[in-house]
Write an enzyme that holds these catalytic residues in place. Structure first.
Site, PDB file in Angstrom:
ATOM      1  N   ALA A  39       0.863  -1.179   0.000  1.00 23.77           N
ATOM      2  CA  ALA A  39       0.000   0.000   0.000  1.00 23.77           C
ATOM      3  C   ALA A  39       0.903   1.233   0.000  1.00 23.77           C
ATOM      4  O   ALA A  39       2.060   1.161   0.418  1.00 23.77           O
ATOM      5  CB  ALA A  39      -0.869  -0.008   1.248  1.00 23.77           C
ATOM      6  N   GLU A  58      -0.119  -9.485  -1.009  1.00 23.10           N
ATOM      7  CA  GLU A  58      -1.553  -9.819  -0.937  1.00 23.10           C
ATOM      8  C   GLU A  58      -2.180  -9.858  -2.327  1.00 23.10           C
ATOM      9  O   GLU A  58      -3.005 -10.727  -2.624  1.00 23.10           O
ATOM     10  CB  GLU A  58      -2.261  -8.796  -0.035  1.00 23.10           C
ATOM     11  CG  GLU A  58      -1.828  -8.947   1.419  1.00 23.10           C
ATOM     12  CD  GLU A  58      -2.309  -7.829   2.315  1.00 23.10           C
ATOM     13  OE1 GLU A  58      -1.976  -6.655   2.033  1.00 23.10           O
ATOM     14  OE2 GLU A  58      -3.005  -8.104   3.299  1.00 23.10           O
TER      15      GLU A  58
HETATM   16  N1  CAA Z   1       4.545   3.315  -0.357  1.00 16.25           N
HETATM   17  C1  CAA Z   1       4.939   4.510  -0.859  1.00 16.25           C
HETATM   18  N2  CAA Z   1       6.143   4.711  -1.427  1.00 16.25           N
HETATM   19  C2  CAA Z   1       6.978   3.646  -1.484  1.00 16.25           C
HETATM   20  C3  CAA Z   1       6.635   2.384  -0.985  1.00 16.25           C
HETATM   21  C4  CAA Z   1       5.351   2.232  -0.405  1.00 16.25           C
HETATM   22  N3  CAA Z   1       4.901   1.059   0.065  1.00 16.25           N
HETATM   23  N4  CAA Z   1       7.683   1.548  -1.156  1.00 16.25           N
HETATM   24  C5  CAA Z   1       8.640   2.272  -1.757  1.00 16.25           C
HETATM   25  N5  CAA Z   1       8.225   3.543  -1.965  1.00 16.25           N
HETATM   26  C6  CAA Z   1       8.953   4.646  -2.580  1.00 16.25           C
HETATM   27  C7  CAA Z   1      10.031   5.184  -1.649  1.00 16.25           C
HETATM   28  O1  CAA Z   1       9.474   6.096  -0.726  1.00 16.25           O
HETATM   29  C8  CAA Z   1      10.964   5.826  -2.648  1.00 16.25           C
HETATM   30  O2  CAA Z   1      10.399   7.056  -3.065  1.00 16.25           O
HETATM   31  P1  CAA Z   1      11.281   8.419  -2.986  1.00 16.25           P
HETATM   32  O3  CAA Z   1      12.368   8.180  -3.992  1.00 16.25           O
HETATM   33  O4  CAA Z   1      10.300   9.466  -3.385  1.00 16.25           O
HETATM   34  O5  CAA Z   1      11.785   8.511  -1.599  1.00 16.25           O
HETATM   35  C9  CAA Z   1      10.888   4.893  -3.858  1.00 16.25           C
HETATM   36  O6  CAA Z   1       9.681   4.154  -3.700  1.00 16.25           O
HETATM   37  C10 CAA Z   1      12.021   3.891  -3.916  1.00 16.25           C
HETATM   38  O7  CAA Z   1      12.084   3.220  -2.684  1.00 16.25           O
HETATM   39  P2  CAA Z   1      13.410   3.079  -1.787  1.00 16.25           P
HETATM   40  O8  CAA Z   1      14.303   4.255  -2.009  1.00 16.25           O
HETATM   41  O9  CAA Z   1      12.994   2.798  -0.385  1.00 16.25           O
HETATM   42  O10 CAA Z   1      14.084   1.812  -2.460  1.00 16.25           O
HETATM   43  P3  CAA Z   1      15.044   0.746  -1.764  1.00 16.25           P
HETATM   44  O11 CAA Z   1      15.545  -0.115  -2.871  1.00 16.25           O
HETATM   45  O12 CAA Z   1      16.031   1.401  -0.892  1.00 16.25           O
HETATM   46  O13 CAA Z   1      14.085  -0.135  -0.818  1.00 16.25           O
HETATM   47  C11 CAA Z   1      12.087  -1.409  -0.301  1.00 16.25           C
HETATM   48  C12 CAA Z   1      13.058  -0.920  -1.402  1.00 16.25           C
HETATM   49  C13 CAA Z   1      12.792  -2.399   0.602  1.00 16.25           C
HETATM   50  C14 CAA Z   1      10.942  -2.077  -1.039  1.00 16.25           C
HETATM   51  C15 CAA Z   1      11.585  -0.184   0.517  1.00 16.25           C
HETATM   52  O14 CAA Z   1      11.138   0.815  -0.367  1.00 16.25           O
HETATM   53  C16 CAA Z   1      10.462  -0.509   1.451  1.00 16.25           C
HETATM   54  O15 CAA Z   1      10.674  -1.088   2.500  1.00 16.25           O
HETATM   55  N6  CAA Z   1       9.220  -0.098   1.081  1.00 16.25           N
HETATM   56  C17 CAA Z   1       8.065  -0.256   1.929  1.00 16.25           C
HETATM   57  C18 CAA Z   1       7.563  -1.672   1.909  1.00 16.25           C
HETATM   58  C19 CAA Z   1       6.406  -1.840   2.862  1.00 16.25           C
HETATM   59  O16 CAA Z   1       6.514  -1.621   4.049  1.00 16.25           O
HETATM   60  N7  CAA Z   1       5.253  -2.277   2.319  1.00 16.25           N
HETATM   61  C20 CAA Z   1       4.064  -2.498   3.103  1.00 16.25           C
HETATM   62  C21 CAA Z   1       3.163  -1.304   3.043  1.00 16.25           C
HETATM   63  S1  CAA Z   1       1.817  -1.430   4.176  1.00 16.25           S
HETATM   64  C22 CAA Z   1       0.682  -2.413   3.427  1.00 16.25           C
HETATM   65  O17 CAA Z   1       0.874  -2.859   2.315  1.00 16.25           O
HETATM   66  C23 CAA Z   1      -0.536  -2.704   4.255  1.00 16.25           C
HETATM   67  C24 CAA Z   1      -1.529  -3.597   3.639  1.00 16.25           C
HETATM   68  O18 CAA Z   1      -1.571  -4.778   3.868  1.00 16.25           O
HETATM   69  C25 CAA Z   1      -2.522  -3.062   2.805  1.00 16.25           C
END
Ligand code: CAA
Length: 261
Positions: free
Chosen positions: A68, A116
């Site tokens: 999300a 999911e």
């Molecule tokens: N939401 C919004 N933006 C996201 C995102 C997310 N879930 N995941 C990545 N992005 C964005 C980052 O903010 C970044 O944007 P900016 O350049 O504007 O800062 C861009 O994508 C690239 O991401 P990273 O710089 O973080 O890339 P990375 O290679 O260093 O890391 C990653 C990759 C490990 C996937 C890391 O981005 C991460 O941990 N993302 C979040 C993953 C997460 O927690 N997902 C669960 C969300 S909650 C959910 O999904 C609830 C549900 O059940 C409905």
């Protein structure tokens, strides 16, 4: 609806749906969720018979879907949280119940709502680069688009608890061992493999395929008696023209020509 975040290509009657926000690792923001709801709802209902199936994948080198959109979480209250979770669940059910095969071609991170989404599809073809996780506990929440329920269905209770509580990220090979991925292929071949499976299924009787999806889902549905759903489905199919064609073709030693009726 005009699609902004989904790019949809009809490739030989297979709809390849690409989640297309690579700068945000294809995170599921509100607009993308609305488009998914529309695609698996109104947009395809009249066309369902005309397509062989759907492949869902992500744009860019890194991600299928990174979950999300966390940036939209800020300031969200309890009512909005429940509403979001219900909407996400409705979309995942629409995918799971779609009467044509839907295959996730997991090309990279499938995290949170991305995992999911992949789990709601009927099958998952993972690239060697795929990574799966339910990392919500890192954010102080739990999976909200059906993840607590579908992860158990794929990997069993103990492993589902471990993955959701530790937020561990697993690779494609482990996902296959656990039953989460059907196939693992070299990076870049996941969409072709998914299409190959759909093309194989497209040679079978379409009404029977829809009933396989319905009966298999019934096993997991609250209040549904899967055996009864199977009995009724079997009966219904014996009245179809394709059943007559399939049985006749066997007896006459020729290939069946199914019409989907
Ligand atoms: N939401 C919004 N933006 C996201 C995102 C997310 N879930 N995941 C990545 N992005 C964005 C980052 O903010 C970044 O944007 P900016 O350049 O504007 O800062 C861009 O994508 C690239 O991401 P990273 O710089 O973080 O890339 P990375 O290679 O260093 O890391 C990653 C990759 C490990 C996937 C890391 O981005 C991460 O941990 N993302 C979040 C993953 C997460 O927690 N997902 C669960 C969300 S909650 C959910 O999904 C609830 C549900 O059940 C409905």
């Amino acid at each position: 609806m005009e699609y902004q975040n989904l790019s949809i290509k009809n490739e030989d009657n297979i709809l390849v749906v690409t989640l297309n926000r690579p700068k945000s690792l294809n995170a599921l923001n509100k607009q993308t969720m609305d488009e998914l709801a529309y695609f698996f709802g109104e947009d395809n209902t009249p066309k369902q018979l005309a397509i062989k199936g759907v492949v869902v994948t992500g744009a860019g080198e890194k991600a299928f879907v990174a979950g999300a959109d966390i940036k939209e979480f800020l300031g969200m209250d309890a009512e909005a949280g429940s509403k979001l979770s219900r909407k996400g669940n409705d979309i995942m059910f629409a995918i799971e119940r779609f009467p044509k095969p839907v295959i996730a071609a997991v090309n990279g991170f499938a995290l949170g709502g991305g995992c999911e989404l992949a789990m709601a599809c009927h099958m998952r073809v993972a690239s060697e680069k795929a990574r799966f996780s339910q990392p919500e506990v890192n954010l102080g929440i739990i999976p909200g688009y059906g993840g607590t329920q579908r992860l158990i269905q794929h990997v069993g209770k103990g492993k589902a608890m471990e993955l959701a509580m530790t937020a561990d990220m697993i690779g494609a090979a482990e996902a296959k061992t656990l039953g989460l991925a059907n196939h693992v292929v070299p990076a870049g071949e996941e969409v072709d493999k998914a299409k190959e499976i759909i093309n194989k299924i497209a040679k079978k009787a379409p009404l029977a395929i829809a009933k396989i999806i319905e009966c298999t889902n019934a096993y997991y549905e609250d209040g549904a008696n899967g055996y009864e759903v199977e009995i009724n489905s079997f009966g219904a199919l014996t009245r179809s023209e394709d059943f007559v064609e399939g049985a006749s073709a066997f007896v006459e030693k020729r290939k069946a020509d199914f019409k989907g009726c």
